[in-house]
Design an enzyme around this catalytic site. Structure first.
Site, PDB file in Angstrom:
ATOM      1  N   CYS A   4       4.266  11.769   4.854  1.00  0.00           N
ATOM      2  CA  CYS A   4       5.560  11.916   4.168  1.00  0.00           C
ATOM      3  C   CYS A   4       5.855  13.395   3.880  1.00  0.00           C
ATOM      4  O   CYS A   4       6.147  14.142   4.798  1.00  0.00           O
ATOM      5  CB  CYS A   4       5.583  11.054   2.899  1.00  0.00           C
ATOM      6  SG  CYS A   4       7.247  10.790   2.269  1.00  0.00           S
ATOM      7  N   HIS A  63       3.829   5.509   4.595  1.00  0.00           N
ATOM      8  CA  HIS A  63       2.682   5.715   3.705  1.00  0.00           C
ATOM      9  C   HIS A  63       1.543   4.739   3.993  1.00  0.00           C
ATOM     10  O   HIS A  63       1.502   3.665   3.394  1.00  0.00           O
ATOM     11  CB  HIS A  63       3.118   5.524   2.254  1.00  0.00           C
ATOM     12  CG  HIS A  63       3.945   6.634   1.707  1.00  0.00           C
ATOM     13  ND1 HIS A  63       3.390   7.762   1.141  1.00  0.00           N
ATOM     14  CD2 HIS A  63       5.283   6.810   1.638  1.00  0.00           C
ATOM     15  CE1 HIS A  63       4.358   8.580   0.744  1.00  0.00           C
ATOM     16  NE2 HIS A  63       5.522   8.024   1.035  1.00  0.00           N
ATOM     17  N   GLU A 117      -1.435   4.881   2.919  1.00  0.00           N
ATOM     18  CA  GLU A 117      -2.286   4.688   1.728  1.00  0.00           C
ATOM     19  C   GLU A 117      -1.735   3.610   0.801  1.00  0.00           C
ATOM     20  O   GLU A 117      -2.427   3.121  -0.078  1.00  0.00           O
ATOM     21  CB  GLU A 117      -2.468   6.019   0.989  1.00  0.00           C
ATOM     22  CG  GLU A 117      -1.337   6.457   0.060  1.00  0.00           C
ATOM     23  CD  GLU A 117      -0.123   7.053   0.790  1.00  0.00           C
ATOM     24  OE1 GLU A 117      -0.086   7.014   2.031  1.00  0.00           O
ATOM     25  OE2 GLU A 117       0.791   7.543   0.090  1.00  0.00           O
TER      26      GLU A 117
END
Lengths: 790, 235
Positions: free
Chosen positions: B86, B203, B205
């Site tokens: 990002c 993302h 994660e």
């Protein structure tokens, strides 16, 4: 007065700094004489009444100077002093086994076990958001986040409750876009997820939008910080952004109604900087770990003034400040402006002497200003110096505890509600029109999907969000524990307008229900009370009624109020809002596996309804949206029945029997069932379920689970409280029924999950049949369409 | 093996990324302050999501001048693995470690949502655990994720198999309809020429644990960790 004439030079913290700042001490008698500017007009322009001015003179024993008058005016504003509400707020329950910190601090705190606690609070930023929607909403978020991390807690969730006039008007469209962007830009950059809330449209909010922001943070039980200026001789440190002329008199602005000159008040709205706030958060949490901080408070409304005198008042100490040391981003600011500025992202810290350097270095590491600007004294006074000259000297107590408190006149609003017989005869519907009414409701601005809004919020950052926006409550896991925390914001201006006391009870009940269906135990609440002018006896009466209703319900559900906010004067040109209390309820999910969301999960599951549907059409979304009427009495809440329904639901969930659970509220049973079919965002259980709505076949028998002789309108769209929709594996249905029976709760099987259609029949006749995907799409895109239309 | 997660003052996915590396895939990880000029002995450096220095200008435009970025450029030149997520992707583009730039989303709004991605190439160290053309679902959360580059750069990216992820439908169809932000050629993630620097807009994660709705993102981290473990064995 005599001893004051000799300046108390010795205990002035500026000793030794004279040379540096070329301090010259004027005899302090002079400050008391600088009053020539004070006349009736000046007093009135500060929003103070003549009686209040007299009270100031009595408390001071003299006439205040202009700086002192400014300080009094913000501290005694409705916004800071709660002068119209204090006498009533006392009636709210605020204590409980889990309450670590009740009202009076920056945020309330409850114990959640395993050495951890959560801090949470809700606040309004209504007036600034009307004047300047983007900055107004953004700084609303900033303010509440500071309230949370001031307590030592890292903010983990933001929810917001918004009220606007209909988006068919361009002004309201602009307000919605501005407010949502303000919340989005601030929260996203700061890095705290905005995970839920509510948005309601009604005409009374057209010139009075409501922006209430809730935040929650996590703090270790033994690392909580309070806003107390303890320890005579301790240093007062200013940290964060520089002070400018923005927001001067913001608190006073928020304590008056609006008129046609409102746009001229734009300069009283503060300007937010989320990046700075992020730095401030990290620096504060790091500084707190040193153990050198004695007390800390954010500079919110009334800026340096409120943070200093409130911290002093709480500890029973005095505070001396030297304003020339305050970091400033504009030149030539006078004492009045510095004291009243509401520049954002600033904090006041009281620290142990000798450890200032250590703290300042941490703030400098985060590239923030940190400057010793004063000292804690034994005087009990707020004494403000500017270039060594005493410019204000006021007892802290006079600004806080001795602020005026009014028991304002009240007048009951007598409403002749049409009876439920009259309502049903005027507003019932035929089976043939169910489909059309249902579609209008599901695509109404109040019931359609909020995707346009929540997609602009980063609702996943910090990777704790285990229930995404779109279910009954927002839920975050706490990585440090085995638990999760569920949160919901609820309000219902229509009910509170029709019947304030019952309305307040219904809100508390619904908030608790929203948590219970998510698998949580409701434990505590915060409230934001939005009202029109307290100077109108009808408004004050409804305020008092609402406090009574809230108080009764919170006691019954054992959910004390740990803090909150009152916002009066939500009226423009004489047009006030509905009484609109918003409740932020917090619950604990003891084990993550109890997490439950509202969306149907699996074909073949049975659909059950807990609780009975009665002839409750009054104040419903159905009457408002379909018939354009806000009439009838609010439904009656039977608290014991409500508790029984909630107990059954939670027990069923905790026994692992339930696949989905959903509260029946706005729009009634049919809307709630449709929401379960199409709510695919709420769940994080499995990626596959996020993308496909799931049909259902509903067979309603108006003899079972309904009040006998119920009208079709009330059965399908009435908003009786104390109802929950559950789905279970077929084999488990009997067990749920046993649990319900144990609590004497009506439990009715009404259908089966599955298929690609949403089919509803009443007494054997199909009244609605539609591909669920089509239903989903028309519900999902309504707000996008409305807001992108020019 | 060691991972490093860079902290810019406005990073806000730093803790999330650290959590996944340490708790979910169980590898050693340390934070690296933005003023740091050394990356210690990290094998992988992750630039997490957030708003590096407030990013009121173009995202990442200031971060490229930070001390840590000079260290990261040298690290990348030595063959170290760099993953930008990002805001990290934006910084990598601004720093010149990746070609192109990230513009405002086509509808000018911030979008937080789940999107489907197609794994276009699985030959690099970052994505070895995915199958080629596998469809995965990852969240996005950005206002400036609209990838843009010149036609020449695009041709080169395609020719060298450096486009790793493209936005697509759930069935894997790549088209403008399923492109959330207007990125050229539906690009969601690209590699540098040497294939040791990856920038990705979504993302991973945020979707590495069952509790959060899936584990499609985890393989990005485990691919790297397995690759490095393999290299260590060879040493």
């Amino acid at each position: 007065m005599k001893e004051k004439d000799s300046h108390p030079k010795r205990d002035c913290f500026l000793d030794g700094l004279e040379a540096r700042y070329k301090v010259f001490y004027l005899p302090s008698s002079l400050v008391y004489k600088m009053t020539e500017q004070i006349n009736k007009e000046v007093v009135a322009s500060h929003g103070l009444t003549e009686e209040e001015f007299e009270r100031i003179k009595t408390l001071l024993g003299r006439t205040p100077n202009i700086t002192e008058l400014g300080i009094f005016s913000v501290m005694w504003s409705e916004h800071c002093s709660y002068k119209s509400s204090r006498v009533h707020l006392k009636r709210l329950p605020t204590k409980g086994d889990l309450v670590v910190q009740g009202p009076g601090e920056n945020a309330g705190i409850i114990d959640i076990g395993e050495d951890w606690s959560v801090a949470f609070k809700i606040e309004s930023h209504n007036h600034p958001s009307f004047i300047e929607p983007y900055q107004g909403a953004a700084t609303g978020v900033g303010g509440i986040l500071r309230d949370i991390f001031t307590m030592g807690a890292r903010p983990l969730a933001i929810l917001d409750s918004l009220r606007f006039g209909s988006v068919s008007k361009p002004l309201n469209k602009r307000l919605v876009s501005g407010v949502v962007k303000g919340i989005s830009d601030y929260g996203n950059s700061f890095g705290c997820p905005t995970i839920g809330g509510e948005t309601v449209f009604a005409d009374c909010y057209s010139n009075n939008p409501l922006v209430n922001v809730f935040a929650l943070g996590l703090v270790r039980r033994d690392q909580i910080f309070l806003a107390k200026a303890g320890g005579i001789g301790n240093s007062v440190i200013y940290v964060g952004a520089k002070t400018g002329r923005d927001g001067i008199h913001g608190a006073t602005m928020a304590s008056a109604e609006f008129d046609e000159s409102t746009s001229e008040k734009r300069p009283t709205v503060q300007v937010g900087d989320p990046f700075y706030e992020k730095l401030l958060l990290e620096a504060c949490l790091e500084a707190m770990r040193t153990g050198a901080i004695v007390g800390i408070q954010d500079m919110g409304a009334a800026g340096l003034t409120s943070s200093s005198c409130e911290m002093g008042a709480r500890a029973g100490t005095g505070i001396d400040l030297e304003l020339s040391l305050v970091p400033q981003r504009e030149t030539g600011m006078n004492a009045y402006e510095i004291m009243l500025s509401e520049s954002q992202e600033r904090m006041l810290i009281v620290a142990e002497p000798g450890r200032e350097r250590e703290l300042i270095e941490i703030f400098n590491k985060w590239e923030l200003d940190a400057v010793v600007i004063g000292k804690v004294t034994s005087s009990g006074h707020l004494r403000v110096f500017h270039h060594g000259q005493l410019v204000a000297d006021i007892p802290n107590d006079a600004l806080t505890n001795q602020a005026p408190a009014y028991n304002r006149p009240m007048k009951e609003v007598e409403r002749q509600h049409p009876s439920s017989e009259e309502l049903r005869s005027s507003f019932n519907l035929e089976k043939e029109s169910v489909s059309e009414v249902f579609h209008r409701l599901i695509r109404s601005f109040n019931l359609c999907s909020r995707r346009w809004i929540y997609q602009q919020y980063d609702h996943m950052v910090r990777t704790n969000t285990v229930v995404l926006p779109g279910s009954d409550a927002a839920v975050i896991r706490l990585k440090e524990t085995r638990k999760a925390v569920a949160m919901t914001l609820d309000g219902n201006g229509r009910y509170c307008h029709l019947n304030p006391k019952e309305g307040a009870k219904l809100i508390i009940a619904e908030a608790c229900r929203n948590l219970v269906v998510s698998g949580a135990r409701p434990v505590a609440a915060t409230n934001c009370l939005n009202f029109a002018s307290p100077e109108r006896p009808e408004v004050m009466w409804s305020f008092s009624q609402i406090i009574d209703g809230m108080s009764e319900a919170c006691k019954a559900f054992n959910t004390p109020i740990t803090g909150g906010n009152v916002s009066f004067y939500n009226e423009t040109e004489g047009q006030g809002i509905y009484p609109t209390p918003i409740i932020g309820m917090v619950g604990i999910v003891d084990e993550i596996k109890h997490l439950t969301t509202c969306g149907f999960k699996q074909s073949g599951d049975l659909i059950l309804v807990l609780g009975q549907t009665r002839e409750d059409l009054g104040g419903s979304e159905y009457l408002a949206e379909i018939h354009g009427k806000v009439v009838g009495d609010a439904p009656r809440l039977d608290i014991e029945k409500e508790k029984a329904v909630q107990k059954s639901c939670l027990e069923a969930i905790q026994s692992g029997l339930v696949t989905s659970a959903h509260d029946v509220s706005d729009g009634g049973l049919l809307v709630a069932l449709a929401e379960s079919a199409i709510a695919i965002q709420g769940s994080t259980q499995a990626a596959a379920q996020r993308t496909k709505p799931l049909g259902a076949k509903i067979d309603l028998n108006l003899e079972k689970g309904f009040e006998s002789g119920i009208s079709l309108a009330a059965a399908l769209f009435g908003e009786s409280p104390s109802r929950i929709i559950l789905t279970v594996k077929e084999a488990m249905a009997e067990k749920i029924e046993e649990i319900a029976q144990k609590y004497s709760v009506v439990c009715t099987r009404i259908g089966t999950v599955g298929g690609s259609e949403f089919i509803v029949s009443v007494d054997g006749q199909v009244v609605l049949k539609e591909p669920v995907l089509q239903l989903y799409n028309s519900w999902l895109t309504r707000l996008d369409e409305a807001l992108s239309e020019q | 093996m060691k991972f490093g997660v860079v902290i810019f003052p406005g990073s806000n996915c730093d803790h999330d990324t650290y959590h996944v590396v340490s708790k979910v895939i169980g590898q050693p990880v340390q934070f690296i302050w933005h003023r740091s000029t050394s990356l210690d002995d990290c094998d992988v450096v992750i630039l997490p999501g957030g708003f590096s220095y407030g990013d009121y200008l173009r995202c990442g435009a200031i971060a490229r001048f930070s001390p840590v970025m000079q260290a990261i450029k040298e690290f990348a030149a030595r063959g170290g693995f760099v993953l930008g997520i990002c805001n990290g992707f934006q910084i990598l583009c601004e720093s010149g470690l990746l070609p192109g730039v990230l513009l405002r989303n086509k509808d000018l709004r911030f979008i937080c949502d789940f999107v489907s991605l197609r794994v276009e190439d699985n030959s690099s160290a970052f994505v070895g655990q995915y199958n080629k053309h596998q469809i995965i679902q990852l969240p996005i959360a950005h206002a400036e994720g609209n990838y843009f580059c010149t036609n020449d750069e695009l041709t080169e990216l395609e020719r060298e198999n450096r486009i790793v992820f493209r936005y697509c439908s759930e069935e894997g169809l790549v088209s403008s309809q399923f492109n959330p932000n207007g990125s050229i050629s539906s690009i969601a993630g690209i590699l540098n020429k040497e294939k040791n620097v990856l920038g990705i807009m979504p993302h991973p994660e945020r979707i590495s644990e069952d509790l959060l709705g899936g584990t499609d993102g985890r393989k990005l981290f485990s691919s790297l960790s397995l690759h490095i473990a393999g290299l260590e064995k060879l040493r």
